[in-house]
Design a protein around this motif. Sequence first.
Motif, PDB file in Angstrom:
ATOM      1  N   SER A 151     -41.462  11.325  93.061  1.00 56.24           N
ATOM      2  CA  SER A 151     -40.410  10.968  92.104  1.00 56.24           C
ATOM      3  C   SER A 151     -39.154  10.482  92.827  1.00 56.24           C
ATOM      4  O   SER A 151     -38.471   9.559  92.363  1.00 56.24           O
ATOM      5  CB  SER A 151     -40.072  12.180  91.236  1.00 56.24           C
ATOM      6  OG  SER A 151     -38.981  11.918  90.404  1.00 56.24           O
ATOM      7  N   SER A 195     -34.733  12.498  88.864  1.00 55.42           N
ATOM      8  CA  SER A 195     -33.705  12.166  87.868  1.00 55.42           C
ATOM      9  C   SER A 195     -33.185  13.413  87.167  1.00 55.42           C
ATOM     10  O   SER A 195     -31.988  13.521  86.882  1.00 55.42           O
ATOM     11  CB  SER A 195     -34.264  11.197  86.827  1.00 55.42           C
ATOM     12  OG  SER A 195     -34.590   9.984  87.424  1.00 55.42           O
ATOM     13  N   PHE A 245     -36.721   3.341  94.990  1.00 57.27           N
ATOM     14  CA  PHE A 245     -37.175   1.956  94.905  1.00 57.27           C
ATOM     15  C   PHE A 245     -36.886   1.317  93.553  1.00 57.27           C
ATOM     16  O   PHE A 245     -36.654   0.111  93.479  1.00 57.27           O
ATOM     17  CB  PHE A 245     -38.660   1.854  95.231  1.00 57.27           C
ATOM     18  CG  PHE A 245     -38.960   2.102  96.681  1.00 57.27           C
ATOM     19  CD1 PHE A 245     -38.392   1.310  97.668  1.00 57.27           C
ATOM     20  CD2 PHE A 245     -39.792   3.128  97.069  1.00 57.27           C
ATOM     21  CE1 PHE A 245     -38.657   1.527  99.010  1.00 57.27           C
ATOM     22  CE2 PHE A 245     -40.069   3.358  98.407  1.00 57.27           C
ATOM     23  CZ  PHE A 245     -39.501   2.551  99.373  1.00 57.27           C
ATOM     24  N   ALA A 246     -36.883   2.087  92.477  1.00 58.99           N
ATOM     25  CA  ALA A 246     -36.655   1.526  91.147  1.00 58.99           C
ATOM     26  C   ALA A 246     -35.174   1.317  90.842  1.00 58.99           C
ATOM     27  O   ALA A 246     -34.799   0.315  90.234  1.00 58.99           O
ATOM     28  CB  ALA A 246     -37.277   2.430  90.081  1.00 58.99           C
ATOM     29  N   ASN A 247     -34.335   2.266  91.263  1.00 58.51           N
ATOM     30  CA  ASN A 247     -32.928   2.227  90.856  1.00 58.51           C
ATOM     31  C   ASN A 247     -31.938   2.223  92.008  1.00 58.51           C
ATOM     32  O   ASN A 247     -30.731   2.271  91.779  1.00 58.51           O
ATOM     33  CB  ASN A 247     -32.632   3.410  89.924  1.00 58.51           C
ATOM     34  CG  ASN A 247     -33.501   3.382  88.701  1.00 58.51           C
ATOM     35  OD1 ASN A 247     -33.697   2.340  88.085  1.00 58.51           O
ATOM     36  ND2 ASN A 247     -34.060   4.526  88.345  1.00 58.51           N
ATOM     37  N   HIS A 249     -39.802   6.980  93.899  1.00 59.51           N
ATOM     38  CA  HIS A 249     -39.737   6.106  92.725  1.00 59.51           C
ATOM     39  C   HIS A 249     -38.276   5.806  92.364  1.00 59.51           C
ATOM     40  O   HIS A 249     -37.916   4.649  92.115  1.00 59.51           O
ATOM     41  CB  HIS A 249     -40.456   6.738  91.542  1.00 59.51           C
ATOM     42  CG  HIS A 249     -40.286   5.989  90.265  1.00 59.51           C
ATOM     43  ND1 HIS A 249     -40.643   4.659  90.128  1.00 59.51           N
ATOM     44  CD2 HIS A 249     -39.777   6.355  89.080  1.00 59.51           C
ATOM     45  CE1 HIS A 249     -40.357   4.256  88.907  1.00 59.51           C
ATOM     46  NE2 HIS A 249     -39.830   5.269  88.252  1.00 59.51           N
ATOM     47  N   GLU A 250     -37.455   6.828  92.340  1.00 62.26           N
ATOM     48  CA  GLU A 250     -36.041   6.643  92.008  1.00 62.26           C
ATOM     49  C   GLU A 250     -35.353   5.736  93.030  1.00 62.26           C
ATOM     50  O   GLU A 250     -34.563   4.860  92.665  1.00 62.26           O
ATOM     51  CB  GLU A 250     -35.341   8.002  91.957  1.00 62.26           C
ATOM     52  CG  GLU A 250     -33.927   7.937  91.451  1.00 62.26           C
ATOM     53  CD  GLU A 250     -33.829   7.485  90.007  1.00 62.26           C
ATOM     54  OE1 GLU A 250     -32.877   6.726  89.695  1.00 62.26           O
ATOM     55  OE2 GLU A 250     -34.689   7.843  89.191  1.00 62.26           O
ATOM     56  N   ASP A 296     -29.512  -0.854  99.865  1.00 61.22           N
ATOM     57  CA  ASP A 296     -30.225  -1.539  98.776  1.00 61.22           C
ATOM     58  C   ASP A 296     -30.225  -3.034  99.044  1.00 61.22           C
ATOM     59  O   ASP A 296     -29.216  -3.588  99.483  1.00 61.22           O
ATOM     60  CB  ASP A 296     -29.540  -1.270  97.428  1.00 61.22           C
ATOM     61  CG  ASP A 296     -29.778   0.125  96.936  1.00 61.22           C
ATOM     62  OD1 ASP A 296     -30.792   0.738  97.317  1.00 61.22           O
ATOM     63  OD2 ASP A 296     -28.952   0.623  96.154  1.00 61.22           O
ATOM     64  N   SER A 322     -38.956  15.963  88.484  1.00 59.71           N
ATOM     65  CA  SER A 322     -38.353  14.639  88.447  1.00 59.71           C
ATOM     66  C   SER A 322     -37.005  14.630  89.170  1.00 59.71           C
ATOM     67  O   SER A 322     -36.113  15.429  88.855  1.00 59.71           O
ATOM     68  CB  SER A 322     -38.152  14.210  86.991  1.00 59.71           C
ATOM     69  OG  SER A 322     -37.364  13.054  86.922  1.00 59.71           O
TER      70      SER A 322
END
Length: 84
Positions: free
Chosen positions: A56, A15, A62-64, A59-60, A82, A13
């Motif tokens: 991962s 994160s 695009f999500a955050n 994902h990080e 962003d 991950s």
Amino acid sequence: MPDLTKLPLSVTSFSDFAANALIYVDKTDLVADLARFRNPFFLSRPRRFGKSTLVSTFHELFANGLDKFQGLKIVTDNLWSDKA
């Protein structure tokens, strides 16, 4: 010499890498390039070569957004912005 206790054994991950200051090979410039593709692409790599970590990382991103990417190429070289 890097602290070898920070080697990320079995960590996938992004994160977890960011939160625990683990050793991370910065390839976020390549992540930014891949993220710009509009078409699907197939990730083919041998076992234990970071496919889960790469997904991962996407994902990080695009999500955050860039919150956990401070100090990495994607931020320092201003490769990604962003969008609200």
